[in-house]
Design an enzyme around this catalytic site. Structure first.
Site, mmCIF file in Angstrom:
data_model
loop_
_atom_site.group_PDB
_atom_site.id
_atom_site.type_symbol
_atom_site.label_atom_id
_atom_site.label_comp_id
_atom_site.label_asym_id
_atom_site.label_seq_id
_atom_site.Cartn_x
_atom_site.Cartn_y
_atom_site.Cartn_z
ATOM 1 C CG HIS A 59 54.152 -20.100 88.661
ATOM 2 N ND1 HIS A 59 53.121 -21.010 88.558
ATOM 3 C CD2 HIS A 59 54.505 -19.797 87.381
ATOM 4 C CE1 HIS A 59 52.868 -21.265 87.286
ATOM 5 N NE2 HIS A 59 53.699 -20.532 86.549
ATOM 6 C CB SER B 88 59.836 -7.893 82.398
ATOM 7 O OG SER B 88 60.131 -6.669 83.042
ATOM 8 C CG ASP C 250 61.301 -21.401 83.219
ATOM 9 O OD1 ASP C 250 61.028 -21.841 84.357
ATOM 10 O OD2 ASP C 250 61.144 -22.064 82.182
#
Length: 280
Positions: A145, A247, A88
């Protein structure tokens, strides 16, 4: 002088690592009253939707870091077609890797070789390929992911500074992603080599991977490489790592990526959202 420029300049003399480690200690506090106060304040400040979390009770987490790196419900992020977003966040930049250079922001480019820790042989794999950069703000889901399936071949820790990686700093600090502490993960895939670079930032307490646990911070200030003779195979959409506070992930692909129609730099994306298709 703009506020963004001023914000960038005042970061240069700051003790980046000391500040980040102090925040890290606070985030690992297990004292219930303090932990719960931090979590509730964070949820209010950033509007965190706990209904998406596998554990929706904010008081059930042992530490603030456990809350921050919380898992989502299994159906919260469907996995799309082609190459998908690893996290995200905001798709800050994407495009072709031109003459070994990636776009950081308007007026700023940086080299793939520097990003990968000075490895010219690795960087050559990505000449003519594509890249995409996703910035994770504090309010985002913070597990990373796989954009598509791959087998881990090497992990490289690259020491560096810990500048903020928000839009203001990205626009004003040259070579930002090649200056900050980072973890370079090399994968073999059906589309050739792929690198996922997890970039550290100010007050990011640690970077973890699913195969080796917590990697940063490391005490020695030198590039460290670890090859994997036993294959670590990760499927598309499978978790590969996580940040303890916000980050950036930089993805580099050996093949050109045809980005999805309508996608633009600065767009919000979710983990699993389709970004485009690689050459067959």
């Amino acid at each position: 002088m703009s506020l963004a420029k001023l914000f960038s300049l005042i970061q240069y003399p700051l003790p980046h690592h000391l500040l980040s480690r102090l925040v890290g200690r606070l985030a690992e506090c297990r004292q219930p009253a303090l932990r719960n106060a931090l979590v509730r304040a964070f949820i209010r400040r950033f509007g965190v939707d706990m209904a998406e979390a596998a554990e929706p009770d904010p008081t059930a987490y042992a530490t603030f870091n456990d809350f921050f790196t919380r898992a989502l419900k299994t159906d919260a992020r469907p996995i799309g077609e082609g190459v998908v977003s690893p996290a995200d966040g905001r798709l800050s930049q994407f495009g072709a890797i031109e003459a070994g250079q990636l776009l950081q922001a308007k007026g700023h480019r940086f080299s793939a070789m520097e990003l990968l820790g000075g490895d010219g042989d690795a960087a050559r794999h990505f000449l003519g390929g594509s890249f995409a950069t996703v910035y994770l703000s504090p309010s985002d889901y913070h597990r990373v992911h796989m954009p598509f399936a791959g087998t881990l071949t090497e992990m490289v820790y690259v020491p560096g500074r810990l500048f903020s990686v928000n839009a203001a700093t990205t626009a004003h600090v040259p070579n930002l992603f090649a200056r900050n502490e980072r973890l370079v993960c090399h994968f073999d895939t059906e589309h050739g080599p792929m690198a996922l670079v997890l970039v550290g930032a100010m007050i990011v307490a640690a970077i973890e991977t699913v195969w080796a646990g917590q990697i940063t911070p490391l005490p020695r200030g030198e590039v460290q490489r670890l090859r994997f003779d036993t294959p670590v195979r990760l499927e598309k959409g499978q978790e590969m790592g996580r940040f303890k506070l916000g980050s950036t992930v930089v993805m580099a692909f050996a093949e050109p990526l045809s980005f999805a129609d309508g996608i633009e730099a600065g767009d919000k994306v979710q983990m699993g959202q389709s970004l485009g298709e690689l050459a067959k």
